[in-house]
Design a protein around this motif. Structure first.
Motif, PDB file in Angstrom:
ATOM      1  N   PHE A   1     -36.538  51.528 -51.635  1.00  0.00           N
ATOM      2  CA  PHE A   1     -36.815  52.943 -51.868  1.00  0.00           C
ATOM      3  C   PHE A   1     -38.237  53.132 -52.401  1.00  0.00           C
ATOM      4  N   ASP A   4     -40.871  52.350 -49.655  1.00  0.00           N
ATOM      5  CA  ASP A   4     -40.939  53.387 -48.624  1.00  0.00           C
ATOM      6  C   ASP A   4     -41.556  54.683 -49.146  1.00  0.00           C
ATOM      7  N   THR A   5     -41.283  55.026 -50.395  1.00  0.00           N
ATOM      8  CA  THR A   5     -41.726  56.299 -50.946  1.00  0.00           C
ATOM      9  C   THR A   5     -43.129  56.234 -51.534  1.00  0.00           C
ATOM     10  N   PHE A   6     -43.445  55.132 -52.189  1.00  0.00           N
ATOM     11  CA  PHE A   6     -44.739  54.981 -52.872  1.00  0.00           C
ATOM     12  C   PHE A   6     -45.453  53.738 -52.339  1.00  0.00           C
ATOM     13  N   SER A  14     -38.375  59.752 -59.775  1.00  0.00           N
ATOM     14  CA  SER A  14     -37.651  59.704 -58.502  1.00  0.00           C
ATOM     15  C   SER A  14     -36.487  58.714 -58.561  1.00  0.00           C
TER      16      SER A  14
END
Length: 163
Positions: A114, A117-119, A147
């Motif tokens: 996660f 993928d996000t940061f 998050s």
């Protein structure tokens, strides 16, 4: 050249607060009218609780008492992994409740994926039962923390060693 900042994502509970919640639960069970002359026991073993009660209604009542005492003590309810009720002989039921401590491989990989993928500017590293998150910007690490609080993981998350 700026030094990297980091923090660890862990999943723990305060053992003393758990003991206090169990003691309060036992005390309330001893004084409640609906538990009078009934079997209602909570045993603590390594990494789990063993609950023995007379029936389903008392099991639900005991679970409600334990969860309410835990919430008041600051223990996240996702710490408890309730097993199925099994017959324990003599019209009693036994339930094994595992206490979740530490991140297992599945949860650690889910958190790391996660974050990757996000940061994209933040690096992750799985270290045993924790995930180390490293990045140059403290603001971005703060965003990662907020998050992760919204991420659906089956256990409570805490952030430690913020540097």
């Amino acid at each position: 050249m700026a030094a990297d900042n980091s923090f660890d994502v862990v999943s723990e509970y305060d053992e003393q607060e758990l003991k206090n919640a169990l003691d309060q639960t036992r005390r309330e069970i001893a004084t409640r009218y609906d538990f009078r002359d009934a079997t209602a026991e909570i045993k603590e073993e390594k990494g789990e609780l063993i609950i023995r009660v007379d029936g389903d209604l008392r099991l639900k009542a005991l679970r409600d008492i334990l969860e309410s005492k835990s919430v008041k003590r600051g223990i996240d309810l996702r710490t408890y992994d309730w097993g199925k009720a099994e017959a324990a002989g003599g019209d009693t039921l036994r339930v094994h409740v595992k206490l979740r401590k530490g991140l297992d491989d599945v949860a650690a990989k889910k958190i790391a994926k996660f974050i990757r993928d996000t940061f994209p500017k933040v690096k992750t590293q799985i270290q045993g039962e924790a995930v180390r998150v490293t990045g140059k910007s403290r603001d971005e690490l703060q965003e990662v923390m907020t998050s992760l609080k919204d991420l659906d993981v089956e256990r409570p998350l805490q952030f430690e060693n913020y540097r």
